[in-house]
Write an enzyme that holds these catalytic residues in place. Structure first.
Site, short mmCIF file in Angstrom:
data_model
loop_
_atom_site.label_atom_id
_atom_site.label_comp_id
_atom_site.label_asym_id
_atom_site.label_seq_id
_atom_site.Cartn_x
_atom_site.Cartn_y
_atom_site.Cartn_z
N HIS A 12 5.65 -13.49 103.10
CA HIS A 12 4.31 -13.54 103.72
C HIS A 12 4.07 -12.33 104.61
O HIS A 12 2.94 -11.84 104.71
CB HIS A 12 4.15 -14.83 104.52
CG HIS A 12 5.22 -15.02 105.55
ND1 HIS A 12 6.53 -15.34 105.21
CD2 HIS A 12 5.21 -14.90 106.91
CE1 HIS A 12 7.26 -15.42 106.30
NE2 HIS A 12 6.50 -15.15 107.35
N CYS A 68 8.70 -6.86 103.25
CA CYS A 68 8.63 -7.99 104.18
C CYS A 68 8.10 -7.41 105.49
O CYS A 68 7.58 -6.29 105.51
CB CYS A 68 9.96 -8.73 104.32
SG CYS A 68 11.32 -7.81 105.07
N GLY A 69 8.19 -8.17 106.56
CA GLY A 69 7.60 -7.69 107.80
C GLY A 69 8.24 -6.39 108.27
O GLY A 69 7.56 -5.43 108.63
N GLY A 71 10.93 -4.99 106.35
CA GLY A 71 11.61 -4.41 105.19
C GLY A 71 13.11 -4.65 105.22
O GLY A 71 13.81 -4.39 104.23
N ILE A 72 13.61 -5.13 106.33
CA ILE A 72 15.06 -5.27 106.49
C ILE A 72 15.59 -6.46 105.70
O ILE A 72 16.52 -6.33 104.88
CB ILE A 72 15.43 -5.40 107.99
CG1 ILE A 72 15.07 -4.13 108.74
CG2 ILE A 72 16.91 -5.70 108.13
CD1 ILE A 72 15.17 -4.25 110.27
N GLY A 73 15.01 -7.62 105.93
CA GLY A 73 15.55 -8.82 105.29
C GLY A 73 15.49 -8.76 103.77
O GLY A 73 16.46 -9.09 103.08
N HIS A 101 19.43 11.44 95.98
CA HIS A 101 20.85 11.28 96.33
C HIS A 101 21.41 9.93 95.92
O HIS A 101 22.60 9.83 95.62
CB HIS A 101 21.05 11.45 97.84
CG HIS A 101 20.89 12.86 98.30
ND1 HIS A 101 21.42 13.32 99.48
CD2 HIS A 101 20.24 13.92 97.75
CE1 HIS A 101 21.12 14.62 99.63
NE2 HIS A 101 20.40 14.99 98.60
N ARG A 135 27.00 15.94 92.16
CA ARG A 135 27.97 15.35 93.10
C ARG A 135 27.60 13.92 93.50
O ARG A 135 28.43 13.19 94.03
CB ARG A 135 28.10 16.22 94.35
CG ARG A 135 26.87 16.20 95.25
CD ARG A 135 27.01 17.20 96.40
NE ARG A 135 25.96 17.07 97.41
CZ ARG A 135 24.75 17.60 97.29
NH1 ARG A 135 24.42 18.26 96.20
NH2 ARG A 135 23.86 17.44 98.26
C1 RB5 Z 1 9.04 -12.95 108.74
O1 RB5 Z 1 8.48 -13.34 109.95
C2 RB5 Z 1 9.98 -11.78 108.96
O2 RB5 Z 1 11.13 -12.21 109.59
C3 RB5 Z 1 10.29 -11.11 107.65
O3 RB5 Z 1 9.13 -10.71 107.02
C4 RB5 Z 1 11.17 -9.88 107.72
O4 RB5 Z 1 10.72 -8.99 108.68
C5 RB5 Z 1 12.61 -10.12 107.79
O5 RB5 Z 1 13.44 -9.22 107.76
#
Ligand code: RB5
Length: 153
Positions: A12, A68-69, A71-73, A101, A135
């Site tokens: 979301h 995602c919010g 991009g990490i998760g 790379h 490489r």
């Molecule tokens: C959702 O609130 C948020 O945690 C998710 O989008 C994201 O940022 C997680 O890494």
């Protein structure tokens, strides 16, 4: 029209940017596979990172876009599979380097952290940049085959 199919998925927190990037891909002539989510209703980002991994594994897409919010998760989720090389990018240079790379096959964005125009340009650069090979080949192969038990030496 490109013969490449690009899979997109978001939670979301990335739904609005995913919609914009879908439009951009269609404008560029790519076929898209939209794996959801399809609204701003709360969902769990790992489920959508796993969908991107599945689309690549099943050959339903050659590249992916994950949002995602932050991009990490969603990039963490996708990267749990050794055939996924998801690069979380905040700018055009990282998008280019991730292809040159790292032979990244997924670009990830954080909707809450990046502007729409930067994300669209980063996506265009990602799609236009070839892997540099040489490489980098052996290093990328190592990403796909991590040791079962990693060692400190
Ligand atoms: C959702 O609130 C948020 O945690 C998710 O989008 C994201 O940022 C997680 O890494």
């Amino acid at each position: 029209m490109s013969s490449e199919i690009i899979a997109l998925a978001s939670d979301h927190g990335g739904f609005v940017l995913k919609t914009s990037l879908t439009e951009e891909l269609k404008r560029l002539g790519y076929m898209v596979l939209d794996l959801g989510t399809h609204s701003g209703d709360s969902v769990d980002y790992p489920d959508f990172g796993y969908r991107i991994a599945a689309a690549l594994a099943e050959g339903k897409a050659t590249l992916g876009v994950a949002v995602c919010g932050s991009g990490i998760g969603i990039s963490m989720a996708a990267n749990r599979y050794p055939w996924v090389r998801a690069a979380l990018c905040h700018d055009v240079t990282s998008a280019r380097l991730s292809r040159e790379h790292n032979d990244a096959n997924v670009i990830a964005f954080g909707e809450r952290l990046i502007g729409t125009e930067v994300a669209r340009e980063a996506l265009r650069v990602f799609l236009a940049t070839p892997f540099a090979g040489n490489r980098h080949v052996a290093r990328v192969e190592k990403l796909g085959a991590p040791p079962r038990t990693p060692s400190i030496s």
